[in-house]
Motif scaffolding. Sequence first.
Motif, short mmCIF file in Angstrom:
data_model
loop_
_atom_site.label_atom_id
_atom_site.label_comp_id
_atom_site.label_asym_id
_atom_site.label_seq_id
_atom_site.Cartn_x
_atom_site.Cartn_y
_atom_site.Cartn_z
N ARG A 67 0.85 -1.19 0.00
CA ARG A 67 0.00 0.00 0.00
C ARG A 67 0.88 1.25 0.00
O ARG A 67 1.27 1.76 1.05
N GLU A 96 -12.84 -1.46 13.88
CA GLU A 96 -12.47 -1.33 12.48
C GLU A 96 -11.55 -2.46 12.04
O GLU A 96 -11.56 -2.88 10.88
N ASP A 138 -11.69 -5.55 13.19
CA ASP A 138 -12.58 -6.68 12.93
C ASP A 138 -13.26 -6.52 11.58
O ASP A 138 -13.45 -7.50 10.85
N ALA A 139 -13.63 -5.28 11.26
CA ALA A 139 -14.28 -5.03 9.97
C ALA A 139 -13.33 -5.42 8.82
O ALA A 139 -13.76 -6.05 7.85
N LEU A 140 -12.05 -5.06 8.95
CA LEU A 140 -11.07 -5.44 7.92
C LEU A 140 -10.99 -6.96 7.79
O LEU A 140 -10.98 -7.51 6.69
N LEU A 141 -10.96 -7.62 8.96
CA LEU A 141 -10.85 -9.08 8.94
C LEU A 141 -12.02 -9.72 8.21
O LEU A 141 -11.83 -10.63 7.40
N THR A 142 -13.25 -9.22 8.49
CA THR A 142 -14.40 -9.85 7.84
C THR A 142 -14.43 -9.56 6.35
O THR A 142 -15.06 -10.27 5.59
N MET A 143 -13.73 -8.49 5.93
CA MET A 143 -13.68 -8.23 4.49
C MET A 143 -12.52 -8.96 3.84
O MET A 143 -12.23 -8.75 2.65
N GLY A 144 -11.86 -9.78 4.61
CA GLY A 144 -10.81 -10.61 4.02
C GLY A 144 -9.46 -9.92 3.93
O GLY A 144 -8.61 -10.32 3.13
N LEU A 145 -9.25 -8.87 4.73
CA LEU A 145 -7.96 -8.19 4.69
C LEU A 145 -7.18 -8.49 5.96
O LEU A 145 -7.75 -8.63 7.03
N LEU A 158 -14.13 -14.26 13.86
CA LEU A 158 -13.32 -13.30 14.60
C LEU A 158 -12.88 -13.89 15.94
O LEU A 158 -12.02 -13.34 16.60
N ALA A 190 -11.64 -15.56 8.86
CA ALA A 190 -12.76 -14.63 8.73
C ALA A 190 -12.93 -14.14 7.30
O ALA A 190 -14.04 -14.02 6.79
N GLY A 191 -11.81 -13.88 6.62
CA GLY A 191 -11.87 -13.31 5.28
C GLY A 191 -12.37 -14.29 4.24
O GLY A 191 -12.80 -13.88 3.16
N VAL A 226 -18.70 -13.46 4.85
CA VAL A 226 -19.68 -13.05 5.83
C VAL A 226 -19.73 -11.53 5.87
O VAL A 226 -18.70 -10.89 5.80
N PHE A 263 -21.28 -3.83 12.70
CA PHE A 263 -20.85 -3.67 14.08
C PHE A 263 -21.72 -2.66 14.81
O PHE A 263 -22.30 -1.76 14.21
N ALA A 317 -18.05 1.06 12.82
CA ALA A 317 -16.72 0.73 12.31
C ALA A 317 -16.55 1.17 10.85
O ALA A 317 -15.91 0.49 10.06
N PHE A 351 -14.80 3.49 7.98
CA PHE A 351 -13.47 4.08 7.89
C PHE A 351 -13.64 5.59 7.76
O PHE A 351 -14.24 6.08 6.80
N ARG A 365 -22.17 -1.49 3.30
CA ARG A 365 -20.80 -1.95 3.15
C ARG A 365 -20.72 -3.47 3.36
O ARG A 365 -20.03 -4.18 2.64
N ILE A 388 -20.06 -7.17 -0.70
CA ILE A 388 -19.38 -8.34 -1.26
C ILE A 388 -20.35 -9.49 -1.49
O ILE A 388 -19.92 -10.63 -1.68
#
Lengths: 378, 346
Positions: free
Chosen positions: A157, A245, A247-254, B51, B71-72, B76, B80, B84, B86, B149, B153
Amino acid sequence: MATEPQLIVTSTGDGVEIRPSGSWIAANVGVLERLATSVASRVEQAKSLRLDMGGVSELDTLGAWLLERLSRRGTAGGYQAEVFGVSENYAGLIDEVRHVNRHNPPPPAARNPVIARVEEVGRFVWGFGEEATVFLQMLGSLCVALFGIVRRPRSLRVTSLVYQLYRVGWQAIPIILLITFLIGAIIAQQGIFHFRKFGAESYVVDMVGILVLRELGVLIVAIMVAGRSGSAYTAELGSMKMREEIDALLTMGLDPVVVLILPRILALIAALPILTFIGSMAALYGGGLVAWFYGGMDPSVFIERLHDAVSVEHFEVGMIKAPFMALVIGIVACSEGLRVKGSAESLGRQTTTSVVKSIFLVIVLDGLFAVFFASIGM
Amino acid sequence: MTIELKNLVKTFGSFAALDGVDLKIEDGELLALLGPSGSGKTTLLRIIAGLDWPDSGGVWFDGENALARGAGERHVGFVFQHYALFRHMTVFENVAFGLRVQPRAIRKDEAAIRARVKELLDLVQLDWLANRYPSQLSGGQRQRIALARALAIAPRILLLDEPFGALDAKVRKELRRWLRTLHEEINVTSVFVTHDQEEALEVANRVVVMDKGKIEQIGTPNEVYDRPATAFVHSFIGESIVLPVNVSDGRVWVGDQALNIKPNGATPGPSQLFVRRHDMQVGPAGSGLRGSVRYVRTFGAIQRADIALAAGDGETLIEIDTPRDRELKQGDVVELQPTRFRIFSA
């Protein structure tokens, strides 16, 4: 409503009969205590005890407990006290009091001071092991992330990296310049002041040059960066953790290590040597100015002597240490940030821990490097 | 997509957050996990999302072991409690983020991403906010963006962790209805966590009531409300009048008064009688439960009365709702008759 409490004691053969009356409530605590203790000895000597509660007009926990204690003295003397005449209102209270404090709480186990100390040491070592694990885990995941970047360079990045470089590098320059300039000036002034007694003022240049390039430049800069950027990293990552946030990244696969931590630590590793160089130059400049105005040494002489006194090796020693210190600061700051729990309190605590720990580790690392360079003759 | 949870156990130190949870979630269902705080419902949701990891037990998505995936990789969508979002990205970028970071092989091109984000913002009815930043939105708007958001996906499962917990009552009510219609539209298997029973009963197809890491009851909102399986469910869901009673000789006793009800096979012994406020009516003389009216308020067609029962030790104050065809006055002595009730042994 409230009436003066009274306690009438009559002897019946070899036993006693106690007839409390009036208000046995907390408001009368002074009188009640006196009444209860005054009959205690007679109860103990007696062979039986009858407690007639008929005259009690008011009762609360305190009164009930005082009376219960009297009847327990009887139990201690080997007989069962007989309680009667309890008004229906207070039956529940008396019954409740009868069941409390039946057993004394076990005394706190006296601990052997030696064992206590050993336990303390053990816990400390255990905690130390945990810290080391966290550090190594972060180092490991950083290596994995770096390997991923090497395989697919486009996943780095760049925007984030440049932005972090701007923050920890460019924006830190003024404060670094100021501090290192002052440190260099102070060392030169102290050196001139004390060396003058021996007529060895010219050796101040050797001292300032070697000290700044080898040790002080990098150390001061690393400590400044730990306090300035390390704490910011911890606070940023910690508040992202708090707001879920991450956790949000994790669930989006990052992977947060790739997205958030790698750019930060790479920026730090790139910035610290640059800042060290700038800082060292500023310190030498400060030392030179003091030598000129305070010590009366012409700048051309200063530069001449500096040229003789320091070699590229001294400069290298300082610069080699910088990226390693940056790595330590970055890893500590980021792993502490991820350890933040839900509360703002823990965010503050973790930020403090991060700064203290990274400064400590930077100094330890500097010591290890000193040993290392001495043994390879640098 | 069906989700199957088998015997999940999760402990934090000595605290058992989940204590053997078995649950099957059907395809396209909107399921609520309901319970007081500390009942393990959020832990359960986080385990489904990947998680958190259970100490033992299994999670199966359509018969496929989900615990083998991170998780990725579970596809899913997670919403939150505190959004959460950005903060440094616009609403548009927030929604597009999940699409932009997909692996190159399945990533859509820019035009398709724009179209998809537009479609999602239309779905949550906030397309006019696309260029704002999250800090410029209200709580309810932020939560709808967070939902968009999560949906970007095209998740196989949608998980919502107290989605409306941080919003005020009026917005919450609106969003509830909105979520219900949204779910009918997109029909993704959804699980949402809440401690607000009204929310659970109004929105969900099925409700799972949890307490202390265990499932107390699973059922439709009606089943859970009308036929609570345990004393906990009865007192947690809806307002209940709880009276300590004694079941003996085929009768129900409150203190020394026998009630005019059958114990319905409750085990003899000390028990608790649970009655909904609107199921406790003023009965004819001889109903059994005597009390005097302390205070009466009227709301439209009903009157709410505080009644002091003389039964048992001391007096118990209960609140009942009765129709106004029989006016109550302060100081009246009435006899009460539970029309519907449940008895759980204490």
